[in-house]
Each structure stands twice: as C-alpha cells, then as structure tokens.
Scaffold this motif. Structure first.
Motif, mmCIF file in Angstrom:
data_model
loop_
_atom_site.group_PDB
_atom_site.id
_atom_site.type_symbol
_atom_site.label_atom_id
_atom_site.label_comp_id
_atom_site.label_asym_id
_atom_site.label_seq_id
_atom_site.Cartn_x
_atom_site.Cartn_y
_atom_site.Cartn_z
ATOM 1 N N ASP A 166 44.299 43.062 40.520
ATOM 2 C CA ASP A 166 43.015 43.676 40.841
ATOM 3 C C ASP A 166 42.225 44.097 39.610
ATOM 4 N N HIS A 167 42.723 43.777 38.434
ATOM 5 C CA HIS A 167 42.005 44.060 37.198
ATOM 6 C C HIS A 167 41.688 42.789 36.414
ATOM 7 N N VAL A 168 42.536 41.781 36.556
ATOM 8 C CA VAL A 168 42.359 40.554 35.779
ATOM 9 C C VAL A 168 41.935 39.364 36.642
ATOM 10 N N GLY A 169 42.111 39.452 37.959
ATOM 11 C CA GLY A 169 41.849 38.303 38.818
ATOM 12 C C GLY A 169 40.417 37.815 38.792
ATOM 13 N N GLY A 170 39.476 38.719 38.513
ATOM 14 C CA GLY A 170 38.066 38.351 38.553
ATOM 15 C C GLY A 170 37.590 37.491 37.405
ATOM 16 N N ILE A 171 38.426 37.297 36.372
ATOM 17 C CA ILE A 171 37.973 36.473 35.250
ATOM 18 C C ILE A 171 38.026 34.984 35.583
ATOM 19 N N ALA A 172 38.821 34.624 36.607
ATOM 20 C CA ALA A 172 38.978 33.205 36.946
ATOM 21 C C ALA A 172 39.206 33.028 38.437
ATOM 22 N N PRO A 173 38.206 33.331 39.271
ATOM 23 C CA PRO A 173 38.384 33.121 40.714
ATOM 24 C C PRO A 173 38.680 31.656 41.010
ATOM 25 N N GLY A 174 39.709 31.427 41.811
ATOM 26 C CA GLY A 174 40.073 30.052 42.126
ATOM 27 C C GLY A 174 40.617 29.275 40.944
ATOM 28 N N GLY A 175 41.032 29.981 39.899
ATOM 29 C CA GLY A 175 41.599 29.311 38.729
ATOM 30 C C GLY A 175 40.572 28.714 37.779
ATOM 31 N N LYS A 176 39.290 29.061 37.961
ATOM 32 C CA LYS A 176 38.235 28.517 37.102
ATOM 33 C C LYS A 176 37.593 29.629 36.282
ATOM 34 N N ILE A 177 37.320 29.338 35.018
ATOM 35 C CA ILE A 177 36.724 30.325 34.122
ATOM 36 C C ILE A 177 35.369 30.781 34.670
ATOM 37 N N ALA A 178 35.218 32.092 34.855
ATOM 38 C CA ALA A 178 33.960 32.651 35.357
ATOM 39 C C ALA A 178 33.050 33.112 34.229
ATOM 40 N N PHE A 179 33.632 33.432 33.076
ATOM 41 C CA PHE A 179 32.871 33.943 31.940
ATOM 42 C C PHE A 179 33.044 32.963 30.785
ATOM 43 N N LYS A 180 32.238 31.925 30.778
ATOM 44 C CA LYS A 180 32.495 30.786 29.894
ATOM 45 C C LYS A 180 32.295 31.105 28.417
ATOM 46 N N ASN A 181 31.573 32.171 28.096
ATOM 47 C CA ASN A 181 31.328 32.504 26.692
ATOM 48 C C ASN A 181 32.125 33.723 26.224
ATOM 49 N N ALA A 182 33.023 34.224 27.068
ATOM 50 C CA ALA A 182 33.720 35.468 26.759
ATOM 51 C C ALA A 182 35.122 35.237 26.216
ATOM 52 N N ILE A 183 35.541 36.143 25.344
ATOM 53 C CA ILE A 183 36.924 36.241 24.886
ATOM 54 C C ILE A 183 37.595 37.341 25.703
ATOM 55 N N VAL A 184 38.779 37.062 26.220
ATOM 56 C CA VAL A 184 39.511 38.041 27.022
ATOM 57 C C VAL A 184 40.540 38.732 26.141
#
Length: 347
Positions: A166-184
């Motif tokens: 519930d803290h990290v799942g939102g970076i890649a919904p469905g296994g796809k990068i949601a924030f294409k320019n971000a460093i995690v």
C-alpha cells in the motif's frame, strides 16, 4: 335573438363532489411541476489538499480507503520480553470501546495517503498508494495527482517509506511504470530484506505473500535502472532527510521535510488506527517485522513531536492525514491540522 332562460336545479351530493374534484385537478394541472433532483453523483471530490511549508508546496494525495481488519491484525506487545498477542485476547472489548469513543464501529475505513513535495527545483512524491494491488479502492493516486494539477511525468523522484504494497504498489499499476521520468528511492535495509528470496522462505506466513507484491512493483524500475536504494547519511534532495524508524519493516523510514524553519515529518506506518494507538501506543499490528521495535519508535516519535510541535504527515490517518501530536496527563493525542482553503506561498 333572445336566449331563453334555462331552469336551474340543485345538484346532487355525488355531482357536487365530481365537480369539486374536477376543479382541483384543473387547478393543479395549471401549476408548474417541481424540478427533479439531479442524479446522484456517487463519487467523492478529487482527493488532494495543498498547503505551504516555508517555501515548499506540499500536496497531500489520497490513494483511496479500505476497511481495515482491526480484529484480525491488531496485537498487544507487552512490556516484558514476550511475543505480541492478539489485542482481542489481551484486552477483550478494548478495540470496540476505543472506537466507540470516536463514534466508530467496525469496519473502519483506513486512509492511504501520499505526499507530493514541490521544492521549487524538484517534484518529489513520498509513497504511492497500492496501485492495483488492493483492487479499485486504493489505486486513486494517479487520478488525484492529475486533478491536483500535476502529471506523473513531472515527478522527479519517489521516496518510499517502506516496501509494503500500500506504499509502493502505485509506482507500477499492473506491472507497468507509471512515473516514467522518476527515480525510486527506498532504504537499502528494506530493499535488501524484501528483494531477498531467502527472507521470503523464512518469513512468517502473514508476511510471505507481501514479497511477490513488492517485487511486482519494483521490478520494472529495477530493470530500467531507476531503482536506487539509499543508505542513511546519503545525500537526498535539499530539505528532505530520511530518518530510520525500523520496526514495522526492517528499513522503515520517515522523511523529515524542512523549509524556512518549518518542519513536516512524513512518518509512514508509525500509526495505523489512531483512535486506538494514541490511547495505547503498545497496540501493534500482526505484520510488524519487529513489533517491539515498532512500539519503541512510535513512543519516541510521539514524545518528540509533542515536545517540538512539528507537523505530521500520516499515511493512515483520515485524509489528508495532517496534524500534530499533543500530550496531556501522560497521554498522547492527535490534533488534526486546521483546514486552509486558500494556501499561499511564503514571500
């Protein structure tokens, strides 16, 4: 031509009531009909709340809410070195009694909040919600981010408090990068734990299923070279400092955000159910990696925040999750921040 008079006669009672009903019907037909109400909207307003911390713009973002399984996961960690026991076993009825003081009953909706920090030179997201990992309830962060006036492509870095779904799942919904320019970024201690298959094999059953979720969210960023764990003391963004607060997970991290003398602590999962854990900080959760460590961190942060008065950004306190910790008569209290409908930047 003259009209002949028509002889009048007295109408019967039945005729009188027929005439009266007809008159009432014709009068009502001449009146305008009341307007019909609009269809029910069925949705909340977009979940974002903006304020300024010194020169930084902070936007609290809701990723959604879900019913928190209070009677299944709350535990009590005793003062003596012993294993946590279910809260309902240690103190029957306590959870319900404390909820009732806030006019709540089970199930209680738990908020999942994230915080967007605009430093003026960088746009940094702290936590990301659950994405698709909890179903439709808790994957609202991207929509609310866009509603707040920002796009996922604008985010430069994402700081994760800990690697739970519930803290990290939102970076890649469905296994796809949601924030294409971000460093995690996440602590090296948490990355080493959750990405190690050996730890999965020896983890308690309640934690075992979490490993797959964490890997699913992180793998696209790992493959793209966009996941960069940090060690405490590493240089992050100016004004944001990671603070080790282990216990809930091995590398659980809180982030201190400071600008122009004002301070915000984004504390992750220091608290899950504030109506219960403020009156009794020794109430822990079954998926704490180290319940005694989580308890120690909670008490230490409560004490420090109450003494120094800085603002808290909480992941699981009712949206927007902003407030202060206060102490009175040996007890800690949560005081929600006052709503500001017209935030303004510092001069």
């Amino acid at each position: 031509m003259a009209f002949l008079p028509v002889p009048l006669r007295r109408c019967t009672a039945a005729e009188f009531w027929q005439l009266l009903c007809a008159a009432i019907f014709l009068s009502a037909a001449a009146l305008p009909l009341p307007a019909r109400a609009a269809a029910f909207a069925e949705h909340q307003a977009p979940g974002f709340y903006r304020f300024y911390l010194g020169y930084f713009e902070i936007t609290a973002l809701s990723a959604g809410t879900h019913p928190f399984p209070i009677h299944e996961v709350l535990t009590k960690t005793p003062a003596t070195p012993a294993e946590p026991v279910p809260l309902d076993q240690a103190a029957p009825g306590k959870a319900n009694a404390l909820l009732a003081e806030s006019n709540l009953t089970v199930p209680v909706q738990e908020s999942i909040n994230a915080f967007l920090v605009n430093t003026g030179t960088k746009l940094i997201l702290i936590d990301s919600g659950a994405g698709a990992l909890y179903g439709e309830c808790c994957g609202q962060l991207l929509n609310n981010l866009r509603s707040s006036g920002y796009s996922p492509e604008q985010v430069d870095e994402i700081y994760i408090t800990h690697l739970h779904a519930d803290h990290v799942g939102g970076i890649a919904p469905g296994g796809k990068i949601a924030f294409k320019n971000a460093i995690v970024r996440a602590s090296r201690a948490d990355a080493n734990y959750w990405l190690d298959a050996a730890n999965e094999k020896k983890a308690p059953p309640l934690l075992t299923g979490m490993f797959e979720s964490e890997r699913a969210a992180l793998t696209p960023y790992v493959k793209a070279g966009k996941f960069k764990p940090f060690a405490y003391g590493d240089t992050m963004s100016p004004g944001i400092m990671p603070m080790p607060t282990p216990g809930h997970t091995p590398g659980h991290t809180s982030y201190q955000v400071e600008s122009d003398g004002q301070k915000l602590l984004v504390w992750g999962d220091v608290v899950h159910v504030f109506q219960i854990q403020f009156p009794d900080p020794a109430v822990t959760v079954a998926y704490d990696s180290d319940a005694r460590g989580a308890l120690a961190e909670r008490v230490a942060i409560f004490s420090d925040a109450a003494q120094k008065g800085y603002l808290i950004g909480a992941a699981h306190i009712s949206f927007p999750g902003l407030g202060h910790v206060r102490a009175r008569d040996g007890n800690f209290y949560w005081v929600p921040a006052n709503y500001d409908g017209s935030p303004k930047a510092s001069d």
